[in-house]
Enzyme design. Structure first.
Site, PDB file in Angstrom:
ATOM      1  N   TYR A   1       5.223  -1.676  -9.241  1.00  0.00           N
ATOM      2  CA  TYR A   1       4.674  -2.952  -9.238  1.00  0.00           C
ATOM      3  C   TYR A   1       5.683  -3.980  -9.826  1.00  0.00           C
ATOM      4  O   TYR A   1       6.157  -3.905 -10.879  1.00  0.00           O
ATOM      5  CB  TYR A   1       3.660  -3.026 -10.388  1.00  0.00           C
ATOM      6  CG  TYR A   1       2.688  -4.646 -10.564  1.00  0.00           C
ATOM      7  CD1 TYR A   1       3.023  -5.536  -9.883  1.00  0.00           C
ATOM      8  CD2 TYR A   1       1.682  -4.494 -11.403  1.00  0.00           C
ATOM      9  CE1 TYR A   1       2.234  -6.583 -10.019  1.00  0.00           C
ATOM     10  CE2 TYR A   1       0.924  -5.569 -11.623  1.00  0.00           C
ATOM     11  CZ  TYR A   1       1.321  -6.679 -10.877  1.00  0.00           C
ATOM     12  OH  TYR A   1       0.426  -7.682 -11.153  1.00  0.00           O
TER      13      TYR A   1
ATOM     14  N   LYS B   1       3.949  -2.652  -4.667  1.00  0.00           N
ATOM     15  CA  LYS B   1       3.181  -3.889  -4.826  1.00  0.00           C
ATOM     16  C   LYS B   1       4.051  -4.985  -5.324  1.00  0.00           C
ATOM     17  O   LYS B   1       4.690  -4.804  -6.169  1.00  0.00           O
ATOM     18  CB  LYS B   1       2.053  -3.566  -6.003  1.00  0.00           C
ATOM     19  CG  LYS B   1       1.492  -5.183  -6.245  1.00  0.00           C
ATOM     20  CD  LYS B   1       0.289  -4.887  -7.431  1.00  0.00           C
ATOM     21  CE  LYS B   1      -0.323  -6.148  -7.943  1.00  0.00           C
ATOM     22  NZ  LYS B   1       0.113  -7.399  -7.537  1.00  0.00           N
TER      23      LYS B   1
END
Lengths: 313, 313, 313, 313
Positions: A145, A175
């Protein structure tokens, strides 16, 4: 242990970063979850990203994160929606426990943001740190992330992919919540598209798609999915000006939300769209009724309500 | 509920920010604690700051923080050393539980750093956030922990004192770990010195003293207290050049530590001084043996070992 | 060519960073200069720092900088006040011309801030860059101007001294406008005090003195010199609490200026003290009459006017 | 005075940000200019952006900027290529003179980056500042130059368009060198596309096009225009994957340049492409021969040379 990407089915399309509903006393209130996920299903949401930034994951206790993950994962399964459970935590021991729990409940994927008080000081340090988490759930596909505007942790994502290939076997993608997209397209093209690239800036989705995004994770996909589905379909059919028009509408609505109420405005917008998730946890402040009214007016006059309803309703 | 500062005895002098000792597997190993605190007592350390940045507080689980606090607090009590337990946490619920525990074990004071992933967005938001923690232990004197270089949370500390006076009754002072000292001297002079100002940059202690510091919290006070006691005594007796010389020596040693091994060098230095606290928790990386040797050489040739031993030994 | 520091008489005490007076049309108006420098002389100002940040040097054309330097240098000479002419410029060719001019008019010293659009990318790059300037005036003592809050150029000043010793023979010291003072005390103690360390944060002068400042350069020394002379004398006679009280007063006044009007408030304060230097040049905005009134009220009620007048008047 | 955009023909396609050629002594050497602009013409370059970041504008004296502008503008005119002359300068008086000169030589457009040492402190301040420049050449279309990564000046560009409409009548568009593209698409859609939006991140051109860029200004368009022409044509014909592949190639080549030699690597790449523009001006450092060789090898093995030659050669 998972070998990179083998048998992994990449995620596509819209992935909603779920809100965590609280009652007026600030305690978990999961009553709205089934209705929210039903709405997701009607809006062609393909997966849920649970306990992340939108879900106020860092503000929850370990126990609460488990309860929230259970609740959303159960509903998601009922609607054949996939799940990514965010397990990042300042304590990597706790992050590891959350990863184990995600595995236990059959989550499809996990993800983690790096620590933000002590920050990894090198790419190797970052990988050691991620490996300390994924070692608790080696079979589950893992997404890094990347969100430098929140934590000021800004490593080169292409270098991460290169290094992780050997040392982080469960990594399947990123992400990617950053505006810098040249590295993004390099990541997408790396090893013939081996990694699953999910874009994380809703207000720039069209740019992400142009640069090769497979899917997109965001908070506004909870309540504006029909608008984004339009962006995607216009993009795919080569209607460039029309896609830009819809993206500009998304940017306008997000600007209204953030400039009126800051990040907490997103939960207010969710309520305006018909899904009241209650107040925020501190340190995020629940907007005052005056702010809520102002935001409602701005959103309504900008056409917000037209874009909340699934296309076929 | 505590009324600001009433009956509160301000802290003075050196306050050691304790290390958390681990075994080679990265699990808590509290065996070294009694010897460390005995050393603190011999070095005129007046208080301990437990589970803070030096103690890798954010990298510990809630349970581990409780165990570490218990251990150091017990030893401190045995040596009549005061305790400040750091209870800051990304989850304010967890922070509150840690505050309750601190009260339960009779800690003298608590302190909290604000959240660093979601950051308080206004001074009012910061105060609400701190009140949500201190409400769990309203009788215990509270120090705000100001350390903008770690969390980029940078509010005006004088404004905090003014606002907190009404809304944060247990606030007694600030652990001020910043180089900007004009606000510091204003805070010290505010309401005739009502607030207890603890300075947190060891390498600038002399500057902090000149600007009115009552005491100082730091990691290097664990192993270089005799050097800092010299700085304090020379400062108090007006020997300006001599005080500068000792401060320059402190700065030189800290420069050697940080430039060789980064922040993890501090735990290495503690080991070189005779108090092995084991490896670090990720995301901090334990320095390699080569780095440890290099640091040992640099420190020894800079006279480090002369300053570890209590004055009367 | 100058050999480092030989025969160089270090600067001491207060050094005023001069304002550049404009008329209402924004053109140079040097009429106030003689009266200002006369005031400097009465207030024990030892030197002037001309065309720096306070003097809006970057906003002036090359010709204007020459005219301003001539004017202040002439008056300074008449009062036996020394001069440091700031010659930093985005174009090093222009900086070199300004250095040559400073030499031509017999300036005592020069100084330069590094470029801020293109920034030097390494310490070696910084030194090459400074050498390109000083080579135009190798006989004049040179001060590096360290002000990272303005230009985000933040090299280690101790490393600069070490490297410059060989490669920048005219370097005699640093105008150090930063709050980080551990490097400052190391620089002061380097080679037995070989370098002349001038501190540049008026609101922290006392901290700078404690850490070894030889002198101090600042804008508020133009109009609050008597207050700072008090800080210095109390510091030197070991009256610590009293020195802090005066420093807190300085911090309070500067806080009033900056919080009311930003950096342009300094020129307003100069006018309130009786030395009207006219408006600012864009990009700095001249405060509105309403802001000026508010600032006047705040300053007067904080006792500003008591501290403008030379001690013996 | 110009009324916004009336009769203004928006710029399109690739706009090369020109290099400033120096001889080995660092003096201007304009001999290569005609051949460079001839190359631009063959590569379908529509306009030149002169004396900007790539052209080391801030490192030139005022006289040199005039000479360089004259030289490129003359060659551009000969090839029916339009010109944007960058006139931004720390001294707005000098910026105004440069704007007047641009008008005198019949430049098509001007542009300015805001000041970077003193930064405009509000949107109004920015507009006053830009108006102070454009008032010297009110008839010439003006582009604001938004490049926050260089100067940390980051205003909301949509707010600039709204405010400028009244107060900056010659503003026709923005040279937008930032990765944040949601505001970009809003700017493009504002008032039905009234403003001419030029994108300034070569390595993200495809994202810029997707979000509505009319044209693009960049340094690598000097030597890789055929690659970018491919990106544009594939984008326009809806070949999404192919466009991404070319964009990833651009990103790879720029990564090689920047990671080997930093920003000065761009001039090295220009030389490798056959257009030697000599060394850099300090503070930019000319790369060493070893670095040049390394970069040549990296670029050649990445296929750089295939993309320098006009399509029809």
């Amino acid at each position: 242990m998972m070998e990179n990407n083998k048998d992994f089915e990449p995620l596509k399309g819209l992935i909603a970063a779920t809100f965590t509903p609280f009652d007026q006393d600030g305690q978990l209130n999961l009553d709205p979850v089934p209705r929210i996920v039903e709405h997701h299903a009607k809006c062609s949401i393909n997966a849920l990203f649970i306990n992340g930034t939108t879900g106020e994951g860092p503000s929850l206790t370990e126990e609460e994160r488990i309860i929230v993950a259970d609740s959303y994962a159960k509903e998601a399964k009922a609607h054949s929606i996939k799940t990514i459970i965010h397990v990042g935590h300042e304590s990597l021991q706790t992050a590891g426990s959350l990863a184990t729990h995600a595995a236990d409940i059959g989550a499809d994927c996990i993800s983690a943001v790096p620590t933000s008080y002590f920050k990894p000081s090198s790419l190797n340090g970052l990988i050691d740190h991620l490996a300390a988490i994924t070692s608790h759930a080696p079979e589950i596909p893992f997404y890094y992330y990347h969100i430098p505007r929140m934590n000021s942790v800004e490593f080169d994502m292409l270098e991460l992919l290169k290094a992780a290939e050997k040392d982080l076997p469960s990594l399947v993608g990123i992400k990617y919540s950053a505006t810098e997209l040249s590295t993004f397209v390099e990541c997408k093209k790396y090893k013939d598209g081996k990694y699953n690239m999910l874009y994380g800036a809703d207000e720039m989705l069209l740019a992400g798609l142009a640069m090769g995004a497979d899917g997109a994770v965001g908070s506004t996909y909870n309540f504006l999915a029909p608008l984004y589905n339009k962006i995607i379909s216009e993009f795919e059919s080569g209607k460039r000006e029309s896609a830009q028009m819809y993206q500009a509408k998304s940017a306008e609505l997000i600007r209204a939300i953030i400039s009126t109420a800051g990040m907490p405005g997103l939960k207010v917008a969710m309520a305006i769209a018909g899904f009241d998730c209650g107040p925020h946890r501190l340190p995020l402040k629940t907007p005052s009724p005056g702010i809520v009214d102002e935001l409602r007016n701005r959103l309504e006059s900008a056409g917000f309500l037209e874009w909340n309803v699934p296309e076929d309703e």
